[in-house]
Write a protein that holds these residues in place. Sequence first.
Motif, PDB file in Angstrom:
ATOM      1  N   UNK A   1     -20.040 -10.999  -0.243  1.00 39.91           N
ATOM      2  CA  UNK A   1     -21.463 -11.321  -0.172  1.00 39.91           C
ATOM      3  C   UNK A   1     -21.843 -11.494   1.287  1.00 39.91           C
ATOM      4  N   UNK A   2     -22.845 -10.726   1.743  1.00 35.68           N
ATOM      5  CA  UNK A   2     -23.254 -10.814   3.145  1.00 35.68           C
ATOM      6  C   UNK A   2     -24.216 -11.974   3.378  1.00 35.68           C
ATOM      7  N   UNK A   3     -24.680 -12.098   4.638  1.00 34.92           N
ATOM      8  CA  UNK A   3     -25.533 -13.234   4.987  1.00 34.92           C
ATOM      9  C   UNK A   3     -26.882 -13.213   4.267  1.00 34.92           C
ATOM     10  N   UNK A   4     -27.248 -12.063   3.697  1.00 33.47           N
ATOM     11  CA  UNK A   4     -28.506 -11.958   2.952  1.00 33.47           C
ATOM     12  C   UNK A   4     -28.327 -12.240   1.459  1.00 33.47           C
ATOM     13  N   UNK A   5     -27.113 -12.620   1.097  1.00 34.90           N
ATOM     14  CA  UNK A   5     -26.856 -12.915  -0.308  1.00 34.90           C
ATOM     15  C   UNK A   5     -26.659 -11.687  -1.153  1.00 34.90           C
ATOM     16  N   UNK A   6     -26.376 -10.561  -0.529  1.00 38.07           N
ATOM     17  CA  UNK A   6     -26.176  -9.310  -1.261  1.00 38.07           C
ATOM     18  C   UNK A   6     -24.687  -8.979  -1.332  1.00 38.07           C
ATOM     19  N   UNK A   7     -24.286  -8.368  -2.436  1.00 41.43           N
ATOM     20  CA  UNK A   7     -22.892  -7.949  -2.595  1.00 41.43           C
ATOM     21  C   UNK A   7     -22.702  -6.597  -1.919  1.00 41.43           C
ATOM     22  N   UNK A   8     -21.748  -6.546  -1.010  1.00 42.28           N
ATOM     23  CA  UNK A   8     -21.430  -5.308  -0.295  1.00 42.28           C
ATOM     24  C   UNK A   8     -20.029  -4.873  -0.711  1.00 42.28           C
ATOM     25  N   UNK A   9     -19.874  -3.606  -1.030  1.00 41.61           N
ATOM     26  CA  UNK A   9     -18.574  -3.084  -1.460  1.00 41.61           C
ATOM     27  C   UNK A   9     -18.140  -1.940  -0.556  1.00 41.61           C
ATOM     28  N   UNK A  10     -16.863  -1.933  -0.229  1.00 39.53           N
ATOM     29  CA  UNK A  10     -16.288  -0.871   0.605  1.00 39.53           C
ATOM     30  C   UNK A  10     -15.044  -0.313  -0.056  1.00 39.53           C
ATOM     31  N   UNK A  11     -14.837   0.976   0.106  1.00 41.04           N
ATOM     32  CA  UNK A  11     -13.586   1.594  -0.347  1.00 41.04           C
ATOM     33  C   UNK A  11     -12.512   1.346   0.709  1.00 41.04           C
ATOM     34  N   UNK A  12     -11.309   1.054   0.248  1.00 43.16           N
ATOM     35  CA  UNK A  12     -10.244   0.775   1.222  1.00 43.16           C
ATOM     36  C   UNK A  12      -8.880   1.107   0.628  1.00 43.16           C
ATOM     37  N   UNK A  13      -7.893   1.135   1.514  1.00 41.09           N
ATOM     38  CA  UNK A  13      -6.499   1.310   1.091  1.00 41.09           C
ATOM     39  C   UNK A  13      -5.893  -0.051   0.782  1.00 41.09           C
ATOM     40  N   UNK A  14      -4.636  -0.034   0.345  1.00 44.92           N
ATOM     41  CA  UNK A  14      -3.935  -1.286   0.085  1.00 44.92           C
ATOM     42  C   UNK A  14      -3.374  -1.857   1.390  1.00 44.92           C
ATOM     43  N   UNK A  15      -2.655  -2.930   1.286  1.00 42.96           N
ATOM     44  CA  UNK A  15      -2.267  -3.783   2.417  1.00 42.96           C
ATOM     45  C   UNK A  15      -1.522  -3.047   3.526  1.00 42.96           C
ATOM     46  N   UNK A  16      -0.532  -2.253   3.161  1.00 48.89           N
ATOM     47  CA  UNK A  16       0.366  -1.682   4.174  1.00 48.89           C
ATOM     48  C   UNK A  16       0.092  -0.196   4.451  1.00 48.89           C
ATOM     49  N   UNK A  17      -1.146   0.215   4.291  1.00 45.40           N
ATOM     50  CA  UNK A  17      -1.481   1.638   4.450  1.00 45.40           C
ATOM     51  C   UNK A  17      -1.502   2.093   5.902  1.00 45.40           C
ATOM     52  N   UNK A  18      -1.420   1.150   6.852  1.00 47.50           N
ATOM     53  CA  UNK A  18      -1.547   1.531   8.267  1.00 47.50           C
ATOM     54  C   UNK A  18      -0.396   0.970   9.104  1.00 47.50           C
ATOM     55  N   UNK A  19       0.800   0.924   8.499  1.00 47.53           N
ATOM     56  CA  UNK A  19       1.992   0.538   9.257  1.00 47.53           C
ATOM     57  C   UNK A  19       2.820   1.792   9.527  1.00 47.53           C
ATOM     58  N   UNK A  20       3.436   1.839  10.705  1.00 47.39           N
ATOM     59  CA  UNK A  20       4.167   3.045  11.126  1.00 47.39           C
ATOM     60  C   UNK A  20       5.468   2.640  11.818  1.00 47.39           C
ATOM     61  N   UNK A  21       6.567   3.338  11.509  1.00 41.98           N
ATOM     62  CA  UNK A  21       7.829   3.036  12.189  1.00 41.98           C
ATOM     63  C   UNK A  21       7.928   3.804  13.508  1.00 41.98           C
ATOM     64  N   UNK A  22       8.705   3.285  14.434  1.00 46.28           N
ATOM     65  CA  UNK A  22       9.014   4.041  15.654  1.00 46.28           C
ATOM     66  C   UNK A  22      10.355   3.554  16.190  1.00 46.28           C
ATOM     67  N   UNK A  23      10.945   4.344  17.061  1.00 42.04           N
ATOM     68  CA  UNK A  23      12.176   3.937  17.740  1.00 42.04           C
ATOM     69  C   UNK A  23      13.460   4.236  17.003  1.00 42.04           C
ATOM     70  N   UNK A  24      13.407   5.013  15.909  1.00 38.94           N
ATOM     71  CA  UNK A  24      14.628   5.296  15.152  1.00 38.94           C
ATOM     72  C   UNK A  24      15.594   6.132  16.003  1.00 38.94           C
ATOM     73  N   UNK A  25      16.839   5.711  16.033  1.00 42.66           N
ATOM     74  CA  UNK A  25      17.827   6.363  16.904  1.00 42.66           C
ATOM     75  C   UNK A  25      18.061   7.818  16.539  1.00 42.66           C
ATOM     76  N   UNK A  26      18.218   8.103  15.253  1.00 43.53           N
ATOM     77  CA  UNK A  26      18.695   9.416  14.839  1.00 43.53           C
ATOM     78  C   UNK A  26      17.585  10.458  14.727  1.00 43.53           C
ATOM     79  N   UNK A  27      16.340  10.060  14.983  1.00 38.41           N
ATOM     80  CA  UNK A  27      15.252  11.040  15.028  1.00 38.41           C
ATOM     81  C   UNK A  27      14.507  10.919  16.355  1.00 38.41           C
ATOM     82  N   UNK A  28      15.248  10.584  17.406  1.00 39.72           N
ATOM     83  CA  UNK A  28      14.623  10.238  18.687  1.00 39.72           C
ATOM     84  C   UNK A  28      14.120  11.452  19.466  1.00 39.72           C
ATOM     85  N   UNK A  29      14.984  12.445  19.675  1.00 39.03           N
ATOM     86  CA  UNK A  29      14.626  13.514  20.607  1.00 39.03           C
ATOM     87  C   UNK A  29      13.630  14.480  19.979  1.00 39.03           C
TER      88      UNK A  29
END
Length: 718
Positions: free
Chosen positions: A513-541
Amino acid sequence: MKTKNSRRLWLKFDRLLSKSLLRQFGILGVVLIFALGLSYLMLSWSGTQWKEFCEAEHLNQYLLPLYLLTDSNALNNLYMGSDNTHVHGWMLIASSLIFLFGAFVFNGIIIGIITNSIERRVNNHKEGRIHYLKSGHYIIMGYDEMVPSFISYILDKDKEAYILILTAKETTSIKEQLLKSFGEQQMGHVIINYGHRISTEAFKDIYLEAAEEVFVVGNHSNAAHDAINVECVDSICSYLKGQNQRPARITCVFKDLDTYAAFKTTEIFGDVKNLGVEFVPYNFYSGWAKQVFVKRLYRDFDNPGKEYRYPLVYGKGIKADDEKYVHLVFVGTTNFAVAFAMEAASVLHFPNGPKVKTRITFIDMNADKEKDEFITRNRHFFEVQEYMYRDLSTEPKVVPRYIGREYLKFSGKDANFLDVEFEFIKGDVFSRKVQDEISCWAEEHKKDKQCLSIFLALADQRQNFVLGMNMPDEVYSFEVPVFIRQNRSDNFVTNLRNADTKKKDKKLTYSFVNENGEVVSNDCDARYAHIYPFGMNETAFSADDHSLKRAKLINYLYETADYETYKFQGILVLDAIPESKIWDDANTYWQKLSVALKWSNLYNSYTMRTKQRTLRVMRGLEIDDESRDYDTLSDYEVELLAIVEHNRWNVEKLLMGYRKPRKEEDKYEYPDFVGKLKKNKELFIHHDIRPFGQLNTIKELDYEFSRYIPWIMKMTEK
């Protein structure tokens, strides 16, 4: 003394016996000659008429001794099946003794030698002591967890390539480790040979001179890794000087960031260049930074042919009038954090700078000490640009940002003209105060005031993972990219992200609910949709050959420029030259170039994709819209990109060790002494490190270069 000498004789005999199969059969030949002589003498000493017997049986008298030695049925054939009334008993005894001796020599020793020779060859193969490849192969020197990534890179280029690994480690265990990453078919193209990478004798066995490429990898666990690799390259150069053939390229891995940085400005490997061999230094940490910021991809550990894309750390792009800034937050001041920060400072430049600066923040409990080391390493940068510091490890709750100017040697218009700034925050990342600060940054990210990315680069992988799974809710809700350092496999982080990334028709709904008392809805991904690995030894080069090609073309343009008019060859002129001729000349110019200038062209090349996306945003296009990439630039676009290029160049030069000249060294201050003062450039004092507006006519080259960005990208699109 006698016993000692006899032992030495046995030692020499055993060494002779174990040397090779040929020598074993040589010894057997000596035994055969001795046995034939003994057989002949025994028959003669028997006192029998064996020669008459041979004549009666139609046998050659010189073949009977051999016949008795080698044929297991000799006694039966000669005596039992013939009229043996004339055979003397002593002859039968002598023949029997010869037969027994022959059975021992030929039925025992020969079978033993053949069996041993097969077993020896199998063992030599398993131990990597048999050499099969003579030309056209790729050589990897040394072994550690990075080697699978080098193998993948080679097989991606040429699926039929043969790869030779030269290592002093136990070859069987190495094969077992490689089987975790590669199937039997791929392993059929990998040959492991035992040998030391600094031994020129080993180079002869592996035909180093006839290899396509050489990768000096070493072993990261060795404290003297870099020193041994340098010695290895020196040994390779010494060996190649006497050879007609030479590999096209030598890639050398350096573990230490400072060693790697020193090789960007020092001609320590001039011998490689003189041999006509291309030399490419590689650092594990900086290599990963290029994968995240430049190539933007990483490989699936269990499926090397599959790749995933990293997100853009500058979101949907930045225009000249944008107030938002790119903000990279590094948790920890490890080698990963430092390397990533240095690479980011070199490549992330936008048309709203230096008014709006890219900010790089370090969070560490020892930030007060770590900042001093970082500033000392990059002293010339901080002679020009102030830094920021906060201590969130103590009360009060709100700590003012301290502006650090104590390292500045310039003021006024000669200071703070860079478009990158550093911030150091002392505090425990798990503490409430630091977590609240991250939440505030995420709120600004949501409001499009900054493009936030968080890099969890602590030395403890478990801490990285725990923190990545438990960031403030705002980080996940507002889709802030979180990069998590992983030692080996990317699987868990990748699988979590894939599971939480929803397709368009399956997006989750977030309502409030925004400051005007209206319900606002957004589409979104779940919690971990934007985590990324890096630094793995065996896929480095992951070599960026496209960036290398662009760097060569950039250098080609400057090499063929007219420095009286500050103009490159016209596009029409370039289009009339056969591409093969351009590339031949570009490679020739590149080979003659100094190390420092090679790196300058490379860093320019690394920013080309970012400049291309900046052009798309400036033209009102989506950041991935390639439809106008090869259009001619307008004067406005040329002006902005020329400023971006000079801002990038300023940072590059300062981080590579160049410094801004003081007043008494500056040719701009004393134009009467330009000739003398220009020579200071050889001492890494560069006169053009200054705001774009203060440049003289040399700025025309920045304008000219910007016009040729579409041509460079088109030439390297394949």
